[in-house]
Enzyme design. Structure first.
Site, short mmCIF file in Angstrom:
data_model
loop_
_atom_site.label_atom_id
_atom_site.label_comp_id
_atom_site.label_asym_id
_atom_site.label_seq_id
_atom_site.Cartn_x
_atom_site.Cartn_y
_atom_site.Cartn_z
N LYS A 289 1.04 -1.02 0.25
CA LYS A 289 0.32 0.24 -0.14
C LYS A 289 1.13 1.36 0.29
O LYS A 289 1.95 0.89 0.59
CB LYS A 289 -0.78 0.33 1.12
CG LYS A 289 -1.84 0.90 1.47
CD LYS A 289 -2.99 0.11 0.50
CE LYS A 289 -4.49 0.97 0.37
NZ LYS A 289 -5.64 0.14 -0.15
N GLY B 141 -24.30 3.08 3.51
CA GLY B 141 -23.27 3.93 2.39
C GLY B 141 -23.16 3.20 1.29
O GLY B 141 -22.90 2.72 0.89
N GLY C 39 -22.30 4.56 -1.70
CA GLY C 39 -20.86 4.59 -2.45
C GLY C 39 -20.73 4.37 -3.56
O GLY C 39 -21.99 3.75 -4.24
N HIS C 40 -19.32 4.27 -4.27
CA HIS C 40 -18.95 3.26 -5.46
C HIS C 40 -20.18 1.44 -5.30
O HIS C 40 -20.60 1.02 -5.90
CB HIS C 40 -17.90 3.92 -5.78
CG HIS C 40 -17.77 4.75 -6.31
ND1 HIS C 40 -16.83 5.99 -5.88
CD2 HIS C 40 -17.99 5.11 -7.19
CE1 HIS C 40 -16.89 6.62 -6.47
NE2 HIS C 40 -17.38 6.72 -7.68
N VAL C 41 -19.36 1.24 -3.81
CA VAL C 41 -20.25 -0.26 -3.66
C VAL C 41 -21.78 -0.39 -3.51
O VAL C 41 -21.50 -1.21 -3.93
CB VAL C 41 -19.12 -0.52 -2.40
CG1 VAL C 41 -19.34 -2.07 -2.49
CG2 VAL C 41 -17.39 -0.44 -2.79
P1 NAD Z 1 -17.65 5.84 -1.23
O1 NAD Z 1 -16.34 7.06 -1.21
O2 NAD Z 1 -18.00 6.02 -2.74
O3 NAD Z 1 -18.46 5.56 -0.35
C1 NAD Z 1 -18.64 5.28 1.09
C2 NAD Z 1 -20.08 6.96 1.28
O4 NAD Z 1 -20.04 6.18 2.80
C3 NAD Z 1 -20.10 8.27 1.02
O5 NAD Z 1 -21.74 8.28 0.00
C4 NAD Z 1 -20.20 8.76 2.05
O6 NAD Z 1 -20.71 9.68 2.05
C5 NAD Z 1 -21.37 7.62 3.08
N1 NAD Z 1 -20.47 7.34 4.27
C6 NAD Z 1 -19.29 8.30 5.21
N2 NAD Z 1 -19.54 8.32 6.15
C7 NAD Z 1 -21.21 6.97 7.03
C8 NAD Z 1 -22.18 7.48 7.74
N3 NAD Z 1 -21.32 7.40 9.00
N4 NAD Z 1 -23.09 7.11 7.96
C9 NAD Z 1 -23.94 6.47 6.38
N5 NAD Z 1 -22.66 6.61 5.70
C10 NAD Z 1 -21.62 7.09 4.98
O7 NAD Z 1 -16.80 4.45 -1.29
P2 NAD Z 1 -16.75 2.91 -1.78
O8 NAD Z 1 -15.61 2.77 -2.47
O9 NAD Z 1 -17.81 2.59 -2.37
O10 NAD Z 1 -16.09 2.04 -0.63
C11 NAD Z 1 -17.41 1.81 0.18
C12 NAD Z 1 -16.26 0.86 1.72
O11 NAD Z 1 -15.60 -0.14 1.16
C13 NAD Z 1 -15.20 1.84 1.60
O12 NAD Z 1 -14.85 1.06 2.57
C14 NAD Z 1 -13.83 0.75 1.14
O13 NAD Z 1 -12.55 0.93 1.73
C15 NAD Z 1 -14.47 0.05 0.94
N6 NAD Z 1 -13.66 -0.69 -0.46
C16 NAD Z 1 -14.73 -0.27 -1.79
C17 NAD Z 1 -13.95 -1.41 -2.62
C18 NAD Z 1 -13.79 -0.85 -3.80
O14 NAD Z 1 -13.87 -1.21 -4.90
N7 NAD Z 1 -14.42 0.61 -4.18
C19 NAD Z 1 -12.91 -2.35 -1.97
C20 NAD Z 1 -12.35 -2.75 -1.47
C21 NAD Z 1 -12.94 -2.12 -0.36
#
Ligand code: NAD
Length: 368
Positions: free
Chosen positions: A94, A194, A196-198
């Site tokens: 990382k 949450g 977001g993207h996932v």
């Molecule tokens: P993202 O930043 O696109 O989405 C995260 C969402 O969570 C945002 O919409 C944010 O507003 C919301 N959020 C933050 N704090 C919050 C709270 N207290 N209550 C409710 N919502 C809240 O991130 P992502 O890419 O969707 O990833 C989500 C999680 O999965 C992260 O922890 C990331 O490390 C993990 N992850 C992501 C991937 C990937 O491919 N994107 C892969 C492995 C792990």
């Protein structure tokens, strides 16, 4: 001008570097600095027994340097485990860049960082992460080939999040099978925290299967849009842990499972994408088990994104990445079986499985 004496004093202050490296078993930590571009980065290579250390570059405004170091050590170790348990021939690494991703990013900074990555000759492969984008990786790519997670236009796999969401869905179905005897999510009350993207992609899979989905996020516009597109319910209170639900899907930040929240949880399954969901692995992993909740270990079921970028290294093939991600279902069932057989929490079964593969393959590599 800093005096040699001051450097000696700072260095003598504590064993802040080799002690944690030794505790976590890291191979190498590289500090990267460039005065011209303002680059301050740390690359941590945890373990390269299975293959080159792959892990994204996080751009974050850390309060201090030791916080950045702690983060990169913790995250790189997590990548070793994630790659190992997913059967990938990858090690764990990382990088963190210290700075404000809204103000401090520039082409020269990322290209300078790319030169540092290149100096490791492929021992570390980078990708995007929190605070960095595929656009930033395009700059890194100008200075090194050891970068993945590139846009589709450059032969990459694009945003890995949909594949991550698919893997989380598979892991959740396996956890449902463990908890209810079958993996059908139809009618199950699921809270996705949450969006977001996932999270948004996960919601689509769950709705398609007929689950009764509720969503919560800090961003009201996202909530409104996702609710109207998918016909799901929006929760207004961020403190929903005592709500009536079958499955809790943490997809926001880490450490949402703490003593207070777990004591109020009424669900039978926890399965989500967020990294490091357990505030304290040992304490909260046991607490969840004692409550009879089935916990799908985070680094196991969110590995789809890593599987996707791994696929880029051998010529990207979306179908192949999805097929491998689908195996998360069986991997997760395997972890539940081991946890039951050995009477240990599921997080511990996952950690031991990941460590064992690294150790076993390490012995193979030492042989003739
Ligand atoms: P993202 O930043 O696109 O989405 C995260 C969402 O969570 C945002 O919409 C944010 O507003 C919301 N959020 C933050 N704090 C919050 C709270 N207290 N209550 C409710 N919502 C809240 O991130 P992502 O890419 O969707 O990833 C989500 C999680 O999965 C992260 O922890 C990331 O490390 C993990 N992850 C992501 C991937 C990937 O491919 N994107 C892969 C492995 C792990």
């Amino acid at each position: 001008m800093i005096e040699v004496k001051e450097i000696k004093q700072a260095a003598a202050a504590s064993n802040y570097l080799f002690d944690p490296m030794s505790t976590f078993g890291h191979e190498q930590v590289v500090f990267c600095h460039d005065h011209e571009t303002g680059l301050k980065a740390i690359i941590a290579i945890h373990n390269t027994v299975l293959g080159p250390a792959l892990g994204g570059t996080r751009f974050w405004k850390y309060d201090n340097e030791s916080e950045a170091l702690r983060d990169v050590l913790r995250l790189s170790r997590g990548m070793s485990f994630k790659a190992s348990i997913s059967g990938l021939n990858l090690g764990g690494g990382k990088a963190v860049i210290i700075g404000d991703s809204k103000k401090d990013k520039s082409e020269p900074l990322f290209r300078r960082f790319g030169k540092f990555v290149n100096s490791l000759s492929g021992k570390y492969i980078t990708a995007e992460d929190v605070g960095t984008s595929t656009k930033d990786m395009e700059y890194v790519k100008m200075e090194t080939n050891h970068v993945t997670g590139l846009p589709e236009s450059m032969g990459g796999g694009g945003d890995p999040s949909p594949v991550t969401a698919y893997g989380v869905y598979m892991g959740m179905k396996a956890a449902a099978k463990q908890a209810y005897g079958n993996d059908n999510l139809k009618g199950k009350k699921i809270i996705v925290q949450g969006i977001g993207h996932v999270g948004e992609n996960l919601v689509k899979h769950l709705v398609k299967e007929g689950a009764v989905v509720s969503i919560i996020d800090l961003n009201q516009d996202t909530l409104k849009r996702v609710a109207s597109e998918n016909g799901v319910t929006v929760l207004t209170d961020l403190d929903f842990f005592g709500n009536d639900m079958d499955i809790y899907a943490p997809c926001a930040l880490g450490a949402t499972l703490n003593t207070e929240n777990i004591s109020r949880l009424k669900c039978q399954v926890i399965a989500g994408a967020a990294n490091n969901q357990l505030a304290d692995e040992t304490v909260h992993g046991k607490m969840i088990t004692d409550k009879g909740i089935v916990y799908a270990p985070d680094f196991l079921i969110n590995a789809g994104g890593l599987i996707n970028v791994y696929s880029e290294l051998t010529g990207y093939n979306r179908e192949r990445a999805l097929q491998h991600t689908e195996k998360i279902y069986d991997y997760t069932l395997g972890i539940f079986k081991m946890a039951a057989d050995e009477n240990i929490p599921t997080y511990l079964a996952a950690n031991r499985t990941a460590e064992k593969r690294i150790s076993d393959i390490g012995k193979v590599k030492l042989g003739f």
